[in-house]
Design a protein around this motif. Structure first.
Motif, PDB file in Angstrom:
ATOM      1  N   VAL A  46       0.837  -1.182   0.000  1.00 46.09           N
ATOM      2  CA  VAL A  46       0.000   0.000   0.000  1.00 46.09           C
ATOM      3  C   VAL A  46       0.881   1.244   0.000  1.00 46.09           C
ATOM      4  O   VAL A  46       1.975   1.243   0.597  1.00 46.09           O
ATOM      5  CB  VAL A  46      -0.963  -0.002   1.213  1.00 46.09           C
ATOM      6  N   TYR A  47       0.424   2.298  -0.684  1.00 44.15           N
ATOM      7  CA  TYR A  47       1.205   3.527  -0.821  1.00 44.15           C
ATOM      8  C   TYR A  47       0.481   4.753  -0.285  1.00 44.15           C
ATOM      9  O   TYR A  47       1.038   5.847  -0.295  1.00 44.15           O
ATOM     10  CB  TYR A  47       1.545   3.772  -2.298  1.00 44.15           C
ATOM     11  N   GLY A  48      -0.748   4.583   0.150  1.00 43.61           N
ATOM     12  CA  GLY A  48      -1.513   5.715   0.632  1.00 43.61           C
ATOM     13  C   GLY A  48      -2.993   5.499   0.395  1.00 43.61           C
ATOM     14  O   GLY A  48      -3.473   4.356   0.339  1.00 43.61           O
ATOM     15  N   ALA A  49      -3.730   6.591   0.240  1.00 41.70           N
ATOM     16  CA  ALA A  49      -5.181   6.502   0.086  1.00 41.70           C
ATOM     17  C   ALA A  49      -5.691   7.746  -0.623  1.00 41.70           C
ATOM     18  O   ALA A  49      -5.026   8.790  -0.636  1.00 41.70           O
ATOM     19  CB  ALA A  49      -5.846   6.358   1.447  1.00 41.70           C
ATOM     20  N   VAL A  50      -6.873   7.608  -1.182  1.00 42.03           N
ATOM     21  CA  VAL A  50      -7.537   8.769  -1.795  1.00 42.03           C
ATOM     22  C   VAL A  50      -8.939   8.902  -1.204  1.00 42.03           C
ATOM     23  O   VAL A  50      -9.531   7.943  -0.723  1.00 42.03           O
ATOM     24  CB  VAL A  50      -7.614   8.643  -3.333  1.00 42.03           C
ATOM     25  N   GLY A  51      -9.436  10.111  -1.256  1.00 41.42           N
ATOM     26  CA  GLY A  51     -10.767  10.380  -0.732  1.00 41.42           C
ATOM     27  C   GLY A  51     -11.183  11.794  -1.051  1.00 41.42           C
ATOM     28  O   GLY A  51     -10.654  12.421  -1.980  1.00 41.42           O
ATOM     29  N   TYR A  52     -12.113  12.313  -0.254  1.00 37.30           N
ATOM     30  CA  TYR A  52     -12.566  13.676  -0.494  1.00 37.30           C
ATOM     31  C   TYR A  52     -12.974  14.324   0.821  1.00 37.30           C
ATOM     32  O   TYR A  52     -13.290  13.659   1.811  1.00 37.30           O
ATOM     33  CB  TYR A  52     -13.713  13.704  -1.503  1.00 37.30           C
ATOM     34  N   ASP A  53     -12.938  15.635   0.826  1.00 31.52           N
ATOM     35  CA  ASP A  53     -13.372  16.426   1.969  1.00 31.52           C
ATOM     36  C   ASP A  53     -14.889  16.535   1.914  1.00 31.52           C
ATOM     37  O   ASP A  53     -15.446  17.068   0.945  1.00 31.52           O
ATOM     38  CB  ASP A  53     -12.718  17.815   1.914  1.00 31.52           C
ATOM     39  N   MET A  54     -15.574  16.035   2.920  1.00 34.76           N
ATOM     40  CA  MET A  54     -17.032  15.968   2.891  1.00 34.76           C
ATOM     41  C   MET A  54     -17.688  17.329   3.104  1.00 34.76           C
ATOM     42  O   MET A  54     -18.885  17.479   2.851  1.00 34.76           O
ATOM     43  CB  MET A  54     -17.521  14.963   3.937  1.00 34.76           C
TER      44      MET A  54
END
Length: 597
Positions: free
Chosen positions: A187-195
């Motif tokens: 694993v190298y990290g993560a992605v997402g969004y500011d809700m």
């Protein structure tokens, strides 16, 4: 956990028309409840920088809903209790599908973890001698559940957050992680969004810890808030290449509130086991204390699966209330005792016009806890994917086929420390390097999320989530069989197809959040159904009416892996307990309910 500032450099990118923010951090902790907080504390105490992200406002995690207590063999009231007996009770309640090493890791650590919480200011309820008080919980051989009235989880999280603030641990709230960056090996990290404002986030991390909860909220009638325990932790791990385990085991707590009696908003909400631990009794609509017929020795404090099935049988056989439940009555206790030991329950029902000290309340089983989750190494918290770790209800192994009441909070603080200290022993890059292939993967995810935004399809994400919940209740509830489980899988395939045509609002909308949740839910729901179909026996919380007996050949864990053909299942033998725990099992310790009479 002191501010929304991160410990790492941030910058913005604009590539291929998609703008996103990059955050670099050595360790990313996904989940801000007790498990994530205790992991972060261990990291900070060892001078390792981390960032904690959570989906809700800081301090508002599912931990606060764990009311009744936290287990530790302190021996305050029963000096003969010890961690080996605690482990034996846990294995017995888990029908011996638990990982014995994981169980003993927790039970050995818990006396120290309670003393630690005490030193950090946890306001435990006390005996007259000033010691940490302990109460009975179901299937415990001795009184080992430490508590703060009936708000124990809230008090634990407040204590951990205060400790994290003392250590200046950074956090970021209202962030939803939608995918881990993984090549299946690392694993190298993560992605997402500011809700809050909808902008995309790329977290470059040298290690990721999943502490995002379980999946009991997949069922419509459940004890969590609707936006928690949606399966995102296990689903993120599975998509990244980690193994899942024992998803078929979902605990139905015997005493959830009846929506028909108290209002739809209260349907399934937990009436803590502390009510029964303090002497509460169950009666059917005919006034019979029916647990005398099912468990004359342990009565209302038998294992949760036993009590839940007893209630279901009473209702099915026509002895339930008009609303489809039974009565829980603690009115034989003094009012002052109830107000002191069960303050939150007393206040809640008082606000609904019910005097807990004078009359019974209506209850029925509710989906409460998921014993399955990510398969980990209990010495480290490591998954099958390098640098990906998991802790808390996101994982499987400690609880086996049925969780012992009071062990969920214990697992979070015991294993959170283990995971954090292990990570502190590794060397991490302060400025993690993200391979170009993983950056492309992140940008593909951002593009997919961008396309999902303001989608004008035919299907409402919230409605589909409710359909999944109803499907699981109908096909993978307290009672299961092959025909129903197979039909459930067919129905789920249809729902998955419909999920490709969603009507979604902007990224700050609840419909967008529900659309993301739907992807996690479909993955884990498939695992629940497939695992329940695979396990041709009845054990713990999993009851097959077509295979009603325990089959010793099935003393195996079911594993789930993602391969090119979809979800692949296999099995693995369970380990054996230590000599000390085996001796405790052989001794046959058992709760004597009648001490409460």
């Amino acid at each position: 956990m002191t501010s929304s500032e991160t410990p790492a450099r941030e910058r913005r990118h604009a590539r291929d028309g998609v703008e996103y923010e990059t955050v670099e951090v050595p360790v990313l902790v996904v989940g801000a409840g007790a498990a994530g907080a205790r992991t972060a504390i261990a990291l900070a105490e060892n001078d390792v920088d981390c960032l904690v992200v959570g989906k809700r406002d800081h301090g508002d995690a599912h931990t606060t809903w764990a009311a009744g207590g936290i287990n530790a063999a302190l021996g305050t009231l029963d000096p003969q209790d010890d961690p080996a007996i605690h482990a034996a009770d846990t294995l017995d309640e888990g029908h011996f599908l638990n990982d014995p090493h994981g169980v003993e890791t927790v039970t050995r650590a818990m006396p120290d973890r309670i003393r630690e919480l005490e030193a950090w200011g946890m306001p435990f309820s006390r005996t007259d001698d000033g010691e940490v008080d302990q109460r009975y919980f179901g299937a415990q051989s001795f009184r080992r559940t430490c508590f703060v009235g009936d708000r124990t989880g809230e008090a634990i999280l407040e204590t951990l957050v205060a400790r994290a603030q003392d250590l200046s641990i950074p956090y970021r709230e209202n962030v939803m992680i939608t995918r881990l960056l993984s090549d299946g090996e690392r694993v190298y990290g993560a992605v997402g969004y500011d809700m809050e404002d909808g902008h995309f986030l790329l977290f470059e991390a040298d290690a990721v810890v999943l502490a995002a909860g379980g999946y009991s909220s997949l069922y419509n009638r459940h004890s969590s808030r609707d936006d928690e325990n949606n399966g995102d932790g296990p689903a993120l791990a599975y998509d990244a290449g980690a193994r899942l385990m024992d998803l078929e085991f979902v605990q139905f707590h015997p005493t959830g509130m009846m929506g028909a009696a108290y209002g739809e908003d209260w349907d399934g909400r937990l009436v803590t086991e502390a009510v029964r631990g303090e002497g509460g009794r169950l009666y059917n609509a005919e006034g019979e204390r029916f647990m005398e017929a099912y468990s004359p020795e342990q009565m209302e404090l038998d294992a949760r699966d036993v009590v839940a099935r007893a209630i279901a049988r009473e209702v099915d056989e026509g002895r339930g209330t008009e609303n489809g439940g039974v009565y829980l009555d603690v009115s034989h206790r003094d009012r002052a005792f109830i107000e002191e030991r069960l303050p939150r329950m007393y206040e809640r029902f008082g606000d609904l016009g019910v005097d807990l000290a004078e009359e019974p309340v209506e209850v029925a089983p509710t989906a409460h806890y998921s014993m399955g989750g990510v398969d980990i190494d209990f010495d480290t918290g490591a998954t099958a994917v390098d640098r990906l770790y998991a802790v808390g209800e996101t994982t499987a192994g400690v609880h086996g086929a049925n969780r012992l009441g009071g062990n969920s909070l214990a697992e979070t603080v015991a294993l959170g420390k283990v995971v954090g200290e292990h990570l502190a022993e590794r060397a991490f890059d302060e400025r993690p390097t993200l391979p170009e292939s993983q950056r492309r993967l992140a940008e593909e995810q951002f593009a997919a999320l961008d396309r999902l935004t303001d989608g004008e399809g035919e299907e409402d994400p919230e409605a589909l989530l409710e359909e999944v919940g109803a499907l699981l209740e109908d096909h993978a509830g307290i009672l299961r069989d092959e025909a129903s489980l197979s039909a459930g899988l067919d129905a789920l395939a249809d729902l998955r197809e419909r999920a490709g045509d969603l009507d979604v609002g902007e990224r700050t909308s609840r419909s967008f959040e529900y659309a993301v949740d739907l992807g996690f839910t479909l993955t884990v729901a498939e695992g629940v159904l497939r695992g329940a179909l695979e396990r041709t026996e009845s054990r713990g919380a999993h009851y097959r009416t077509d295979y009603p007996d325990v089959d010793e050949a099935w003393r195996r864990n079911v594993l789930y892996e993602h391969d090119r053909d979809g979800m692949a299942l296999s099995t693995r033998e369970v380990g054996t307990p230590s000599d000390a725990v085996q001796a405790a099992l052989d001794a046959g310790y058992e709760l004597d309910y009648h001490q409460l009479e």
